[in-house]
Design an enzyme around this catalytic site. Structure first.
Site, PDB file in Angstrom:
ATOM      1  N   SER B  21       0.821  -1.211   0.000  1.00  0.00           N
ATOM      2  CA  SER B  21       0.000   0.000   0.000  1.00  0.00           C
ATOM      3  C   SER B  21       0.855   1.261   0.000  1.00  0.00           C
ATOM      4  O   SER B  21       1.835   1.375   0.723  1.00  0.00           O
ATOM      5  CB  SER B  21      -0.894  -0.012   1.235  1.00  0.00           C
ATOM      6  OG  SER B  21      -1.689   1.145   1.274  1.00  0.00           O
ATOM      7  N   ASN B  69       9.339   8.798   4.510  1.00  0.00           N
ATOM      8  CA  ASN B  69       8.220   9.498   3.888  1.00  0.00           C
ATOM      9  C   ASN B  69       7.276   9.985   4.962  1.00  0.00           C
ATOM     10  O   ASN B  69       7.184   9.420   6.046  1.00  0.00           O
ATOM     11  CB  ASN B  69       7.478   8.599   2.885  1.00  0.00           C
ATOM     12  CG  ASN B  69       6.361   7.816   3.526  1.00  0.00           C
ATOM     13  OD1 ASN B  69       5.262   8.332   3.763  1.00  0.00           O
ATOM     14  ND2 ASN B  69       6.633   6.559   3.846  1.00  0.00           N
ATOM     15  N   GLY B  72       1.246  11.083   4.831  1.00  0.00           N
ATOM     16  CA  GLY B  72       0.090  11.400   5.669  1.00  0.00           C
ATOM     17  C   GLY B  72      -1.237  11.008   5.048  1.00  0.00           C
ATOM     18  O   GLY B  72      -2.236  11.721   5.192  1.00  0.00           O
ATOM     19  N   LEU B  73      -1.249   9.860   4.361  1.00  0.00           N
ATOM     20  CA  LEU B  73      -2.507   9.269   3.877  1.00  0.00           C
ATOM     21  C   LEU B  73      -3.323  10.171   2.960  1.00  0.00           C
ATOM     22  O   LEU B  73      -4.557  10.182   3.028  1.00  0.00           O
ATOM     23  CB  LEU B  73      -3.372   8.813   5.069  1.00  0.00           C
ATOM     24  CG  LEU B  73      -2.808   7.647   5.882  1.00  0.00           C
ATOM     25  CD1 LEU B  73      -3.695   7.373   7.090  1.00  0.00           C
ATOM     26  CD2 LEU B  73      -2.687   6.387   5.040  1.00  0.00           C
ATOM     27  N   ASN B  99      -6.451  -0.906   1.641  1.00  0.00           N
ATOM     28  CA  ASN B  99      -5.809  -0.597   2.911  1.00  0.00           C
ATOM     29  C   ASN B  99      -6.664   0.477   3.583  1.00  0.00           C
ATOM     30  O   ASN B  99      -6.852   1.561   3.031  1.00  0.00           O
ATOM     31  CB  ASN B  99      -4.387  -0.108   2.574  1.00  0.00           C
ATOM     32  CG  ASN B  99      -3.560   0.322   3.775  1.00  0.00           C
ATOM     33  OD1 ASN B  99      -3.614   1.471   4.182  1.00  0.00           O
ATOM     34  ND2 ASN B  99      -2.771  -0.585   4.308  1.00  0.00           N
ATOM     35  N   CYS B 130       0.088   3.453  10.530  1.00  0.00           N
ATOM     36  CA  CYS B 130       0.640   4.598   9.800  1.00  0.00           C
ATOM     37  C   CYS B 130       1.299   5.555  10.782  1.00  0.00           C
ATOM     38  O   CYS B 130       0.645   6.062  11.698  1.00  0.00           O
ATOM     39  CB  CYS B 130      -0.438   5.344   9.022  1.00  0.00           C
ATOM     40  SG  CYS B 130       0.263   6.765   8.157  1.00  0.00           S
ATOM     41  N   ASN B 192       4.967  -2.125   8.657  1.00  0.00           N
ATOM     42  CA  ASN B 192       4.788  -0.793   8.128  1.00  0.00           C
ATOM     43  C   ASN B 192       6.115  -0.069   8.367  1.00  0.00           C
ATOM     44  O   ASN B 192       7.065  -0.661   8.860  1.00  0.00           O
ATOM     45  CB  ASN B 192       3.614  -0.094   8.834  1.00  0.00           C
ATOM     46  CG  ASN B 192       2.995   0.986   7.944  1.00  0.00           C
ATOM     47  OD1 ASN B 192       3.707   1.724   7.262  1.00  0.00           O
ATOM     48  ND2 ASN B 192       1.676   1.073   7.944  1.00  0.00           N
ATOM     49  N   GLY B 265       7.369  -2.878  -1.839  1.00  0.00           N
ATOM     50  CA  GLY B 265       6.997  -1.468  -1.719  1.00  0.00           C
ATOM     51  C   GLY B 265       7.967  -0.541  -2.420  1.00  0.00           C
ATOM     52  O   GLY B 265       7.953  -0.387  -3.644  1.00  0.00           O
ATOM     53  N   THR B 266       8.862   0.039  -1.620  1.00  0.00           N
ATOM     54  CA  THR B 266       9.806   1.038  -2.114  1.00  0.00           C
ATOM     55  C   THR B 266      10.573   0.580  -3.359  1.00  0.00           C
ATOM     56  O   THR B 266      10.937   1.409  -4.199  1.00  0.00           O
ATOM     57  CB  THR B 266      10.779   1.395  -0.963  1.00  0.00           C
ATOM     58  OG1 THR B 266       9.980   1.868   0.132  1.00  0.00           O
ATOM     59  CG2 THR B 266      11.755   2.477  -1.354  1.00  0.00           C
TER      60      THR B 266
HETATM   61  C1  LIG Z   1       5.613   6.659   0.073  1.00  0.00           C
HETATM   62  C2  LIG Z   1       5.025   5.573   0.923  1.00  0.00           C
HETATM   63  C3  LIG Z   1       3.654   5.579   1.215  1.00  0.00           C
HETATM   64  C4  LIG Z   1       3.096   4.573   2.003  1.00  0.00           C
HETATM   65  N1  LIG Z   1       1.740   4.581   2.254  1.00  0.00           N
HETATM   66  C5  LIG Z   1       1.185   3.574   2.980  1.00  0.00           C
HETATM   67  C6  LIG Z   1      -0.224   3.511   3.200  1.00  0.00           C
HETATM   68  O1  LIG Z   1      -1.000   4.341   2.712  1.00  0.00           O
HETATM   69  N2  LIG Z   1      -0.717   2.496   3.968  1.00  0.00           N
HETATM   70  C7  LIG Z   1       0.106   1.526   4.504  1.00  0.00           C
HETATM   71  O2  LIG Z   1      -0.372   0.613   5.182  1.00  0.00           O
HETATM   72  N3  LIG Z   1       1.436   1.549   4.291  1.00  0.00           N
HETATM   73  C8  LIG Z   1       1.998   2.551   3.544  1.00  0.00           C
HETATM   74  N4  LIG Z   1       3.357   2.551   3.324  1.00  0.00           N
HETATM   75  C9  LIG Z   1       4.190   1.479   3.906  1.00  0.00           C
HETATM   76  C10 LIG Z   1       4.472   0.376   2.905  1.00  0.00           C
HETATM   77  O3  LIG Z   1       3.277  -0.252   2.476  1.00  0.00           O
HETATM   78  C11 LIG Z   1       5.427  -0.677   3.499  1.00  0.00           C
HETATM   79  O4  LIG Z   1       4.822  -1.251   4.632  1.00  0.00           O
HETATM   80  C12 LIG Z   1       6.762  -0.085   3.919  1.00  0.00           C
HETATM   81  O5  LIG Z   1       7.177   0.899   3.003  1.00  0.00           O
HETATM   82  C13 LIG Z   1       7.872  -1.136   4.069  1.00  0.00           C
HETATM   83  O6  LIG Z   1       8.096  -1.842   2.861  1.00  0.00           O
HETATM   84  P1  LIG Z   1       9.211  -1.434   1.763  1.00  0.00           P
HETATM   85  O7  LIG Z   1      10.501  -1.273   2.484  1.00  0.00           O
HETATM   86  O8  LIG Z   1       9.202  -2.559   0.774  1.00  0.00           O
HETATM   87  O9  LIG Z   1       8.747  -0.150   1.154  1.00  0.00           O
HETATM   88  C14 LIG Z   1       3.927   3.549   2.526  1.00  0.00           C
HETATM   89  C15 LIG Z   1       5.293   3.545   2.223  1.00  0.00           C
HETATM   90  C16 LIG Z   1       5.850   4.529   1.431  1.00  0.00           C
HETATM   91  C17 LIG Z   1       7.325   4.487   1.131  1.00  0.00           C
END
Ligand SMILES: Cc1cc2nc3c(=O)[nH]c(=O)nc-3n(C[C@H](O)[C@H](O)[C@H](O)COP(=O)(O)O)c2cc1C
Ligand SMILES: Cc1cc2nc3c(=O)[nH]c(=O)nc-3n(C[C@H](O)[C@H](O)[C@H](O)COP(=O)(O)OP(=O)(O)OC[C@H]3O[C@@H](n4cnc5c(N)ncnc54)[C@H](O)[C@@H]3O)c2cc1C
Ligand code: FES
Lengths: 256, 303
Positions: B21, B69, B72-73, B99, B130, B192, B265-266
């Site tokens: 997400s 990051n 802020g949703l 989500n 979050c 998260n 994700g990233t």
């Molecule tokens: C820019 C950005 C926005 C994100 N927005 C959400 C979100 O809306 N809801 C959520 O549950 N996690 C959000 N996440 C968290 C990711 O889903 C994930 O849990 C976290 O980035 C760790 O995984 P990664 O290292 O593969 O990115 C966000 C992450 C990033 C970098």
């Protein structure tokens, strides 16, 4: 136009001065249609401190040779590493990204204003306009005569005006102080790219003279493709992404 | 042929690689690069009852092998999702999961009910983790009492697959995983982002205006892996591993530590094709090692 991820060969890196260089890249397949103002996200693999891709405006396009040029200012680890990549090494690009400058009406008088490495997207923009018969006026601002870049290239595409902060070439001062800016109302449109304070100052003058004004923003980006929402700018429609709704905005849509 | 099928209860996923997400938009943003139908699932951007503008720019700061990051949703709210986005994504031939986020328990319940009436959304991911909002979010996910309450209420209101996304910003991840299981969640996903911070020494200010942000990317992987291992040993429901997964090797590490599936994700920001490359990489690992079912590897480091 579909975005793509593609490896390009480094054809040449040419330094214009100590800080700025032209990166010329060649792809292996025909380029997609590229509009002026669009950018690429370049992956910089050999820089330890550069995790994310870096966004750069497309400076020039050679469809026949599948080549792209970028004008880059070496400012941090990522750009410095890019500026030292050996010829024939490959770099990965995601492109073409973002929207584009609007196209002027036939015979409309157009002014392009750029400062520093913000002049980058204006060359391809000018060439693009030339194709439809528009010859823009181009005003470029630099620190001094030594920092002037690519004036030959720009002067082939339009009527070029130069201003330097120390007056060592052209008029002396900032772009907003140039003589042609006094008559901004004579232009139908002004397109501007450079440091934000410069764009804001040009936007003020454009507003006062009732000239349409588009600026290209350089907000910090993570993805460049509209999925992370990190690059937002406040617009009349709320927060919008610079990478997909921009990087070019009409100042009427920004809260400037 | 290797078998990559993954299940939560009766919900089938064609493979165990989903997109996380907030890093894949609504899936269609990636269509120039990948065919979303090849993914195990797509977890769309965090959705709230009301439209949200999110935090002011700048929202991102790069860090060694990762990024902070503070988005802020930002999202257009549930109504826009139902009317505009849902019709666009309901044709995907993969599991699209929403989500959900709120300030109050009622917010979460309302969202779960409304998502529950959308045929093509077989699951929700309850985001109680979050770190970038003042109300709700991580405040639920770091307090055992409120975590239990919100999961319980959403469970009552929602009868499809419920995944609870856990915060790493707690002392005992096992405790929260167990709470989710006890309250009837079908799966937990973690992690998260980790609460982090950066300072700009030139401006002498925090890199992010709100001081803190959520750390993601390879920088968090060892921490995420450890937490996934702990959670997987604490509960019987499937654990979905998230955090710094860039390659098939990373994904396999999570699976061997106990994850039944992973989210990418990233990595998408650096290579939008990475989720499908990871699927292909897992496949070829299994083929090379002569393993038929990827599920044989789940938690194998414990035996
Ligand atoms: C820019 C950005 C926005 C994100 N927005 C959400 C979100 O809306 N809801 C959520 O549950 N996690 C959000 N996440 C968290 C990711 O889903 C994930 O849990 C976290 O980035 C760790 O995984 P990664 O290292 O593969 O990115 C966000 C992450 C990033 C970098
Ligand atoms: C759409 C777009 C088009 C761009 N076009 C060009 C171009 O044609 N030529 C060019 O030289 N640069 C351009 N930039 C800016 C360029 O992306 C940054 O200079 C580059 O990312 C810096 O990377 P670095 O690793 O060298 O520096 P870093 O070490 O990351 O940073 C060095 C300094 O630059 C600042 N910085 C980092 N990223 C940006 C950014 N995106 N915008 C402004 N400041 C930043 C940092 O705050 C820091 O102070 C563009 C940016 C955008 C968003
Ligand atoms: S940089 Fe990710 S949405 Fe613009």
């Amino acid at each position: 136009m579909a975005k793509r991820s593609e490896d390009f060969r480094v054809v040449n890196i040419k330094y214009l001065n100590e800080l700025h260089f032209i990166l010329e890249l060649e792809g292996t397949k025909p380029l997609p249609e590229i509009k002026p103002g669009q950018f690429a996200q370049i992956r910089i693999d050999n820089s330890k401190n550069t995790f994310l891709r870096r966004p750069f405006s497309i400076h020039d396009v050679d469809y026949a040779g599948n080549r792209l040029k970028f004008l880059i200012r070496a400012i941090g680890d990522g750009t410095r590493t890019l500026g030292t990549i050996a010829e024939n090494r490959m770099v990965n690009l995601i492109y073409p990204l973002g929207n584009s400058f609007s196209l002027p009406l036939p015979r409309e008088k157009v002014l392009l204003v750029g400062g520093g490495c913000g002049i980058a997207p204006l060359l391809y923009l000018a060439k693009f306009m030339n194709r439809s018969g528009v010859v823009p006026d181009i005003l470029l601002g630099f620190r001094n005569s030594k920092s002037i870049m690519e004036s030959d290239e720009y002067s082939k595409t339009g009527r070029l005006f130069i201003i330097t902060e120390d007056g060592s070439e052209g008029e002396k001062g900032l772009v907003t102080g140039h003589t042609i800016m006094k008559d901004l109302g004579a232009y139908g449109r002004v397109f501007c790219c450079g440091p934000e304070p410069m764009m804001k100052a040009v936007a003020e003058l454009a507003k006062a003279s009732g000239t349409e004004c588009e600026v290209s923003l350089e907000n910090m980006m993570a993805c460049g493709i509209g999925v992370c929402l990190c690059c937002v700018v406040k617009s009349s429609r709320g927060n919008v992404c610079t990478c997909t709704d921009g990087p070019v905005f009409n100042i009427k849509d920004l809260q400037w | 042929m290797v078998n990559l099928e993954f299940k939560i209860g009766s919900l089938r996923f064609k493979n165990p690689v989903l997109t996380a997400s907030g890093t894949c938009g609504y899936g269609y943003e990636l269509e120039d690069f990948i065919n979303p139908d090849e993914l195990g699932g797509i977890i769309v951007k965090g959705t709230t009852p009301e439209p949200r503008e999110g935090n002011p720019y700048p929202r991102m700061a790069e860090t060694p092998s990762g990024m902070l990051n503070s988005v802020g949703l930002q999202n257009k709210g549930i109504e826009y999702f139902e009317k505009i986005i849902y019709p666009r994504i309901s044709g995907f031939n993969t599991n699209v999961i929403v989500n959900i986020n709120g300030n109050t328990i009622e917010d979460y319940v309302t969202l779960a009910e409304r998502i529950g009436s959308l045929d093509k959304i077989p699951a929700v991911e309850l985001n109680i983790s979050c770190p970038n909002v003042k109300k709700g979010g991580m405040l639920f996910g770091t307090n055992p009492v409120s975590a239990r309450e919100v999961i319980r209420e959403v469970r009552k209101a929602y009868n499809r697959v419920l995944i609870v996304k856990l915060s790493p910003n707690v002392t005992s991840i096992e405790e929260f995983a167990r709470i989710a299981e006890e309250e009837g969640a079908d799966s937990v996903s973690l992690i998260n982002t980790l609460l982090g911070m950066a300072v700009d020494i030139n401006t002498r200010k925090p890199a992010l205006p709100g001081f803190t942000g959520g750390l993601s990317g390879p920088a968090v992987k060892p921490v995420a892996l450890r937490m996934v291992w702990q959670a997987a040993r604490a509960v019987k429901i499937p654990v979905i591993g998230i955090g710094g997964i860039m390659t098939a090797t990373d994904a396999l590490e999570f699976i061997m530590a106990g994850a039944s599936a992973v989210q990418v994700g990233t990595a998408i920001f650096i290579d939008p094709e990475s989720p499908v490359k990871i699927i292909a990489g897992i496949k070829s690992y299994l083929e090379n090692k002569g393993i038929r079912n990827y599920s044989d590897l789940i938690g194998c480091i414990n035996s």
